[in-house]
Scaffold this active site. Sequence first.
Site, PDB file in Angstrom:
ATOM      1  CG  ASP A  78      -1.928   1.018   1.347  1.00 12.77           C
ATOM      2  OD1 ASP A  78      -2.450   1.404   0.289  1.00 12.77           O
ATOM      3  OD2 ASP A  78      -2.255   1.445   2.474  1.00 12.77           O
ATOM      4  CD  GLU A 130      -2.306   8.265  -4.298  1.00 15.62           C
ATOM      5  OE1 GLU A 130      -2.224   7.093  -3.869  1.00 15.62           O
ATOM      6  OE2 GLU A 130      -2.279   9.254  -3.558  1.00 15.62           O
ATOM      7  N   GLY A 182      -8.018   8.798   7.025  1.00 17.08           N
ATOM      8  CA  GLY A 182      -8.192   9.074   8.451  1.00 17.08           C
ATOM      9  C   GLY A 182      -9.623   9.346   8.865  1.00 17.08           C
ATOM     10  N   GLY A 211      -8.937   5.806   1.883  1.00 19.71           N
ATOM     11  CA  GLY A 211      -9.608   6.581   2.924  1.00 19.71           C
ATOM     12  C   GLY A 211     -10.988   6.057   3.254  1.00 19.71           C
ATOM     13  CG  ASN A 232      -7.113   1.095  -0.121  1.00 16.09           C
ATOM     14  OD1 ASN A 232      -7.759   0.692  -1.079  1.00 16.09           O
ATOM     15  ND2 ASN A 232      -5.795   1.142  -0.131  1.00 16.09           N
ATOM     16  CB  VAL A 233     -10.892  -0.114   5.671  1.00 13.42           C
ATOM     17  CG1 VAL A 233     -11.339   0.262   7.079  1.00 13.42           C
ATOM     18  CG2 VAL A 233     -12.045   0.020   4.688  1.00 13.42           C
ATOM     19  CG  ASN A 234      -4.725   1.554   8.342  1.00 16.02           C
ATOM     20  OD1 ASN A 234      -4.850   0.850   9.334  1.00 16.02           O
ATOM     21  ND2 ASN A 234      -3.538   1.956   7.935  1.00 16.02           N
ATOM     22  CB  THR A 235      -8.375   5.471  10.462  1.00 11.85           C
ATOM     23  OG1 THR A 235      -7.429   5.975   9.533  1.00 11.85           O
ATOM     24  CG2 THR A 235      -8.269   6.274  11.749  1.00 11.85           C
TER      25      THR A 235
HETATM   26  P1  13P Z   1      -8.389   5.146   6.177  1.00 18.14           P
HETATM   27  O1  13P Z   1      -7.299   5.142   7.203  1.00 18.14           O
HETATM   28  O2  13P Z   1      -9.098   6.441   6.071  1.00 18.14           O
HETATM   29  O3  13P Z   1      -9.318   3.989   6.371  1.00 18.14           O
HETATM   30  O4  13P Z   1      -7.667   4.912   4.769  1.00 18.14           O
HETATM   31  C1  13P Z   1      -6.893   3.758   4.566  1.00 18.14           C
HETATM   32  C2  13P Z   1      -6.200   3.767   3.264  1.00 18.14           C
HETATM   33  O5  13P Z   1      -6.638   4.396   2.326  1.00 18.14           O
HETATM   34  C3  13P Z   1      -4.961   2.979   3.130  1.00 18.14           C
HETATM   35  O6  13P Z   1      -4.388   3.107   1.869  1.00 18.14           O
END
Ligand code: 13P
Length: 285
Positions: A78, A130, A182, A211, A232-235
């Site tokens: 990523d 990107e 985020g 995001g 994509n999911v992280n936060t």
């Molecule tokens: P979020 O942290 O907003 O979920 O985004 C994660 C992301 O896009 C990783 O590439």
Amino acid sequence: MNAKEWLTKAKKEGFAIGAFNVGNLETLEAIVAAAKAKKAPVIIEASPGESSFMGYNNLVDLAQNYKDEGVAIILNLDHATEFEKVKQAFDAGFDYLHFDGGQLPFEENVAIAKQVVEMAHPKAVMVEGEVDHITGSSDLHTGEKVASEQVKGNYSDPQKAREFVERTGVDTYASFIGNAHGLYADEKRLDLNRLKEIRQVIPDTFLSLHGGSGVNQEDIKAAIEIGVNKINVNTEMRNAYRKELEELLRTSDEVAMYKLYPEIIEEVQKVVGEKIDLFGSAGKV
Ligand code: 13P
């Protein structure tokens, strides 16, 4: 099925595959548990920082162990901003490479993305590119409105997207339409008209949406309908992990940390499971 076959299926059937970040084993276990429970394909992704911490080869081996159990996993690097990191992941055996040249001059971005495609495609490894920098970071931007982040970045320019895709041959285009990374004080809203324009000019390219935390749910559904196949999911996962860890440390004297992890895994799994339902990928395996 390989990465491209999964994305092709998602495009044909109109769902999105969740791309979930891993920075530790518990998070990986949570994603796998959700994928199994929901019978969903998942993209497991790690940034160069997360990959260095976990070990590039470790990630490939861990993903392979779960693939052998029948879990449909695509392993993705990523947001790598340097060719060397992309090459490291490619050499280790990742299935999918996101080269993020969004902050480079356009011509330099094109040149490196092309180089990545030339390296990856003969081995059926997918490449994401990107152009217009997706702002923010996978963090809690407490008290900050997402709009203030958004104005800092440039939303994707459809014509630039078309030129980039034509000249590089990337499989996936990372669109920026309000999806800053985020969690913010307010919900993220997407510029769906812009997404439609992008879809029209590059109809054969997969579209990703970074995001994925804190985005308005109706906007997510509409974006999938327009043609987003990777989100994509992280936060939200990081937040669930940390909250549960804080709670456990406050209420327990346990020093064998692995005994506390199942509860953390459960909380992170909930987030992943909800996203899988929202993205329409449940039951696709
Ligand atoms: P979020 O942290 O907003 O979920 O985004 C994660 C992301 O896009 C990783 O590439």
